[in-house]
Design a protein around this motif. Structure first.
Motif, short mmCIF file in Angstrom:
data_model
loop_
_atom_site.label_atom_id
_atom_site.label_comp_id
_atom_site.label_asym_id
_atom_site.label_seq_id
_atom_site.Cartn_x
_atom_site.Cartn_y
_atom_site.Cartn_z
N PRO A 1 1.66 4.66 -4.90
CA PRO A 1 0.37 5.15 -5.41
C PRO A 1 -0.41 4.08 -6.19
O PRO A 1 -1.64 4.08 -6.16
CB PRO A 1 0.77 6.32 -6.31
CG PRO A 1 2.05 6.82 -5.72
CD PRO A 1 2.76 5.59 -5.22
N ASP A 2 0.28 3.16 -6.85
CA ASP A 2 -0.41 2.11 -7.60
C ASP A 2 -0.70 0.87 -6.75
O ASP A 2 -1.21 -0.13 -7.26
CB ASP A 2 0.39 1.71 -8.84
CG ASP A 2 1.79 1.19 -8.49
OD1 ASP A 2 2.09 1.00 -7.30
OD2 ASP A 2 2.58 0.98 -9.43
N ARG A 3 -0.35 0.94 -5.44
CA ARG A 3 -0.57 -0.16 -4.49
C ARG A 3 0.11 -1.45 -4.96
O ARG A 3 -0.41 -2.55 -4.78
CB ARG A 3 -2.07 -0.39 -4.23
CG ARG A 3 -2.75 0.85 -3.66
CD ARG A 3 -4.18 0.58 -3.30
NE ARG A 3 -4.30 -0.34 -2.16
CZ ARG A 3 -4.19 0.01 -0.89
NH1 ARG A 3 -3.95 1.27 -0.56
NH2 ARG A 3 -4.33 -0.88 0.07
N VAL B 1 4.26 13.03 -8.12
CA VAL B 1 3.82 11.65 -7.94
C VAL B 1 3.20 11.44 -6.56
O VAL B 1 2.27 10.65 -6.39
CB VAL B 1 5.01 10.69 -8.14
CG1 VAL B 1 4.61 9.24 -7.84
CG2 VAL B 1 5.55 10.80 -9.56
N GLN B 2 3.71 12.16 -5.57
CA GLN B 2 3.24 11.98 -4.19
C GLN B 2 1.94 12.71 -3.89
O GLN B 2 1.30 12.45 -2.88
CB GLN B 2 4.34 12.45 -3.22
CG GLN B 2 5.69 11.77 -3.41
CD GLN B 2 5.63 10.28 -3.16
OE1 GLN B 2 4.91 9.82 -2.28
NE2 GLN B 2 6.39 9.51 -3.93
N ARG B 3 1.54 13.63 -4.75
CA ARG B 3 0.35 14.43 -4.48
C ARG B 3 -0.95 13.64 -4.56
O ARG B 3 -1.98 14.07 -4.03
CB ARG B 3 0.27 15.61 -5.46
CG ARG B 3 1.35 16.64 -5.29
CD ARG B 3 1.22 17.70 -6.35
NE ARG B 3 2.44 18.49 -6.47
CZ ARG B 3 2.73 19.27 -7.50
NH1 ARG B 3 1.88 19.36 -8.52
NH2 ARG B 3 3.86 19.94 -7.53
N SER B 4 -0.91 12.48 -5.20
CA SER B 4 -2.15 11.73 -5.44
C SER B 4 -2.84 11.31 -4.15
O SER B 4 -4.04 11.01 -4.15
CB SER B 4 -1.86 10.49 -6.30
OG SER B 4 -0.98 9.60 -5.63
N ARG B 5 -2.11 11.30 -3.04
CA ARG B 5 -2.69 10.87 -1.77
C ARG B 5 -3.38 12.01 -1.02
O ARG B 5 -3.96 11.77 0.05
CB ARG B 5 -1.60 10.30 -0.86
CG ARG B 5 -0.94 9.03 -1.42
CD ARG B 5 0.12 8.52 -0.48
NE ARG B 5 0.78 7.34 -0.97
CZ ARG B 5 0.36 6.08 -0.74
NH1 ARG B 5 -0.73 5.90 -0.04
NH2 ARG B 5 1.03 5.04 -1.23
N TYR C 1 0.82 -1.22 0.00
CA TYR C 1 0.00 0.00 0.00
C TYR C 1 0.85 1.27 0.00
O TYR C 1 0.31 2.38 0.02
CB TYR C 1 -0.92 0.02 1.22
CG TYR C 1 -0.19 -0.22 2.53
CD1 TYR C 1 0.55 0.78 3.14
CD2 TYR C 1 -0.22 -1.47 3.14
CE1 TYR C 1 1.23 0.56 4.32
CE2 TYR C 1 0.47 -1.70 4.33
CZ TYR C 1 1.18 -0.68 4.91
OH TYR C 1 1.87 -0.91 6.07
N ASP D 1 8.52 4.92 0.09
CA ASP D 1 8.55 4.95 -1.37
C ASP D 1 10.00 5.20 -1.77
O ASP D 1 10.59 6.22 -1.36
CB ASP D 1 7.64 6.06 -1.89
CG ASP D 1 7.51 6.08 -3.41
OD1 ASP D 1 8.49 5.73 -4.10
OD2 ASP D 1 6.43 6.48 -3.91
#
Length: 323
Positions: free
Chosen positions: A38-40, A232-236, A35, A273
């Protein structure tokens, strides 16, 4: 709630040292769990027993060194297959009984079997509050749940507020509130609803003239930090911080600290990550009643980077004197 010996009473006008720390079930930093990306699709499913033992030793070391009066802990396992069914709070209390006679605990995830390929077994995760001072009661307040399939809900997290009450000599009490909110999900308003309920509790305590302190992992960036995070980290995270719901109350770290020239000092998370090489965001906070006066605060970063993907946030406050 448990107090193994008679603990001292909180005093009016006393300085109170508070720590909040998400312990990531003592897994340590040598993993990229499924988890964590971002793509788990992270490769790891569980830590080794040796790494869990190492992290336990390190948490005990830091707590003995700092000796906060109140410790808000998140992500402590009990009965989880991934950590060999340990009761991690019991392990901590056994090692720290001379420092923390009192504790409260509440589950926010518990299932005998989760039919998810990465788990395929039991889960159990707690909030826990350790106290050097006397506690006389506690309650678990269920926060609004995330939207989703009713068949999946029994297996998911059920975030809550763990509210512990500390009596104060000369009368009254302090409310110590511990939480771990759900992460942001696009198209859902779960964070808004959880923060709205939290705000309602704080407003009620203020109306009752009850001093309080709230600490935990809020899974929210402070205003101004979203655009500074790697794309890339903003998606959370939501582009606009939901923390404004609590803006009526003082926050540690404060807005000028998380958005200032020394904002890196206030980063509280070092994600698992491999694209992230060090702490890069603030998601853990301590809010407090205006009746408490902040003395100082800091994030203990240098010697805690291998213990968890979160870093301990520490703050000291002065309680109001007797009126």
């Amino acid at each position: 709630m448990s107090c193994v010996t008679e603990a001292p009473l909180l005093q009016p006008g006393q300085a109170l040292k508070v720590m909040t720390w998400n312990l990531q079930y003592l897994a340590g930093k040598r993993y990229v769990f499924y988890y964590d990306l971002p793509d788990r699709e992270g490769p790891d499913e569980r830590p080794t027993a040796a790494d869990v033992a190492y992290s336990l030793d390190e948490v005990v070391r830091v707590l003995r060194d700092e000796q906060p009066d109140l410790v808000f802990l998140q992500e402590l396992d009990e009965g989880a297959r991934a950590t060999d069914y340990q009761d991690q709070l019991a392990l901590l209390r056994e090692r720290l009984a001379d420092v923390y006679p009192c504790s409260t605990q509440a589950f926010y995830r518990k299932a005998a079997f989760v039919p998810q390929p990465h788990i395929l077994g039991s889960v159990g995760m707690k909030l826990a509050t350790l106290s050097r001072l006397r506690m006389d009661s506690a309650e678990r307040l269920q926060l609004p749940l995330a939207e989703g399939d009713l068949l999946q809900r029994p297996f998911e997290r059920k975030p809550a507020l763990l509210v512990s009450y500390l009596p104060v000599r000369e009368g009254g009490r302090l409310a110590a509130i511990n939480t771990h909110l759900d992460p942001w999900v696009p198209g859902q308003d779960t964070a808004q609803r959880q923060l709205a309920m939290t705000r309602s509790l704080l407003d009620e305590l203020e109306r009752d003239r009850t001093p309080w302190v709230l600490g935990g992992d809020f899974n929210q960036l402070p205003p101004g930090q979203y655009l500074r995070l790697d794309a890339v980290q903003r998606s959370r995270f939501a582009p606009d911080s939901e923390l404004d719901a609590l803006k009526a109350y003082p926050r540690v770290p404060a807005a000028e600290e998380t958005d200032g020239a020394e904002r890196q000092r206030w980063f509280t998370q070092f994600p698992n990550d491999p694209r992230v090489t060090g702490p890069d965001r603030t998601v853990d906070y301590v809010f407090h009643s205006p009746r408490l006066t902040r003395i100082d605060a800091r994030v203990r970063q240098l010697d805690t980077l291998r213990i968890s993907d979160h870093l301990p946030l520490i703050a000291r406050f002065l309680l109001p004197p007797v009126h």
